[in-house]
Design a protein around this motif. Sequence first.
Motif, PDB file in Angstrom:
ATOM      1  N   ASP A 155       0.701  -1.555   0.088  1.00  0.00           N
ATOM      2  CA  ASP A 155      -0.010   0.202   0.143  1.00  0.00           C
ATOM      3  C   ASP A 155       0.385   1.292  -0.105  1.00  0.00           C
ATOM      4  OD1 ASP A 155       0.354  -0.499   2.519  1.00  0.00           O
ATOM      5  OD2 ASP A 155      -0.770   0.039   3.245  1.00  0.00           O
ATOM      6  N   GLU A 156       1.870   1.152  -0.444  1.00  0.00           N
ATOM      7  CA  GLU A 156       3.078   2.678  -0.240  1.00  0.00           C
ATOM      8  C   GLU A 156       2.924   2.639  -2.446  1.00  0.00           C
ATOM      9  OE1 GLU A 156       5.999   2.729  -2.241  1.00  0.00           O
ATOM     10  OE2 GLU A 156       6.031   5.554  -1.290  1.00  0.00           O
ATOM     11  N   ILE A 157       3.200   3.912  -2.131  1.00  0.00           N
ATOM     12  CA  ILE A 157       1.473   4.897  -3.475  1.00  0.00           C
ATOM     13  C   ILE A 157       3.147   4.640  -4.666  1.00  0.00           C
ATOM     14  CG2 ILE A 157       2.291   7.540  -2.606  1.00  0.00           C
ATOM     15  CD1 ILE A 157      -0.240   5.892  -4.775  1.00  0.00           C
ATOM     16  N   TYR A 158       4.119   4.994  -4.565  1.00  0.00           N
ATOM     17  CA  TYR A 158       5.040   4.430  -5.249  1.00  0.00           C
ATOM     18  C   TYR A 158       5.411   3.631  -5.443  1.00  0.00           C
ATOM     19  CZ  TYR A 158       9.780   4.669  -8.138  1.00  0.00           C
ATOM     20  OH  TYR A 158      10.276   5.360  -9.570  1.00  0.00           O
ATOM     21  N   GLU A 159       5.511   2.225  -4.997  1.00  0.00           N
ATOM     22  CA  GLU A 159       5.742   0.807  -5.521  1.00  0.00           C
ATOM     23  C   GLU A 159       4.194   0.409  -5.929  1.00  0.00           C
ATOM     24  OE1 GLU A 159       6.224  -1.532  -2.111  1.00  0.00           O
ATOM     25  OE2 GLU A 159       8.446  -0.158  -1.736  1.00  0.00           O
ATOM     26  N   ASP A 193       1.534   8.259   2.587  1.00  0.00           N
ATOM     27  CA  ASP A 193       2.527   8.861   1.668  1.00  0.00           C
ATOM     28  C   ASP A 193       1.429   9.452   0.345  1.00  0.00           C
ATOM     29  OD1 ASP A 193       4.174   8.380   4.065  1.00  0.00           O
ATOM     30  OD2 ASP A 193       4.301   6.296   3.336  1.00  0.00           O
ATOM     31  N   VAL A 194       2.309  10.432   0.146  1.00  0.00           N
ATOM     32  CA  VAL A 194       1.738  11.294  -1.483  1.00  0.00           C
ATOM     33  C   VAL A 194       3.154  11.550  -1.866  1.00  0.00           C
ATOM     34  CG1 VAL A 194       0.808  13.045  -1.875  1.00  0.00           C
ATOM     35  CG2 VAL A 194       0.050  12.544   0.221  1.00  0.00           C
ATOM     36  N   LEU A 195       2.175  11.450  -3.483  1.00  0.00           N
ATOM     37  CA  LEU A 195       3.425  10.846  -4.042  1.00  0.00           C
ATOM     38  C   LEU A 195       3.299  12.771  -5.091  1.00  0.00           C
ATOM     39  CD1 LEU A 195       5.775  10.098  -5.979  1.00  0.00           C
ATOM     40  CD2 LEU A 195       4.078   9.593  -7.735  1.00  0.00           C
ATOM     41  N   ILE A 210      -2.812   6.443  -1.769  1.00  0.00           N
ATOM     42  CA  ILE A 210      -3.601   5.698  -1.387  1.00  0.00           C
ATOM     43  C   ILE A 210      -4.706   6.033   0.071  1.00  0.00           C
ATOM     44  CG2 ILE A 210      -4.219   3.230  -0.900  1.00  0.00           C
ATOM     45  CD1 ILE A 210      -1.825   2.356  -2.320  1.00  0.00           C
ATOM     46  N   TYR A 211      -5.952   5.730  -0.088  1.00  0.00           N
ATOM     47  CA  TYR A 211      -6.919   6.100   1.114  1.00  0.00           C
ATOM     48  C   TYR A 211      -7.369   5.415   1.656  1.00  0.00           C
ATOM     49  CZ  TYR A 211      -9.270   9.567   4.419  1.00  0.00           C
ATOM     50  OH  TYR A 211      -9.349   9.610   5.499  1.00  0.00           O
TER      51      TYR A 211
END
Length: 241
Positions: A155-159, A193-195, A210-211
Amino acid sequence: MKKSIVFSFIIASMSLLITGCSENRTATTTNSNKAQINMVDGVYSAYFDDYNDLSLNLIDNLTEINENLKHTEEETSASILQFINLIEESDLIKVPQISGENLKLRQKEDYYSISVETKDFYNRPWIFYGFDDGDSNSYVKITNISSEIGQLDSDEIYEFMNAMDPIPDDGVFYPPYTEMYEETIDMNDKSIDVLFAKRDNDPRVYANFIYDDSMVIICCSEENIESGFLNEFGLGNLELK
């Protein structure tokens, strides 16, 4: 904490994905009893005036779109059908909120307040919510990713976005952002975590995150981001009627 990630990209022509919930488009399919349905280059859009209109007519419009798609666009039709089933199971749709209240929608001539696009990023349906932001064409767009989160185990946005890339290992990040950095934002009592990203010839900022079980992209002016807009942002549930 901020992590800088800067890339040079090959930029593809993606005008449909850039505009999102914006101006009127030439209609090839309409429904006078429900929200207007348009089709451009094989992508269907359903437009809604407000949250009540969305609540009343979303399922009917998606069902009508799917009837038009299922004989010609099998992959998109399957995606829409999955989207319909997901909504009908919960009888809810996710909507953007500020300080616990539904986001105030844009009311502007020749612009729609809400649109549903059958095939946007990652070839999946997204709901766009337009809002006022000076002269900027700003919107929040949301799609459900509950099944993908389970499959990708991240759930890590970049990954996550790398894993969702339709053409992996080609050295080009998707969407075609020109520079990016990550930052953890305190958002509606959550640490998210925001990209953050930019695109060529576009002054707006794209905040990707992701929310819960949704992926959210907020496209708006840099001034709006710096004002603390994200700190009050959250997702709420809209019951279908």
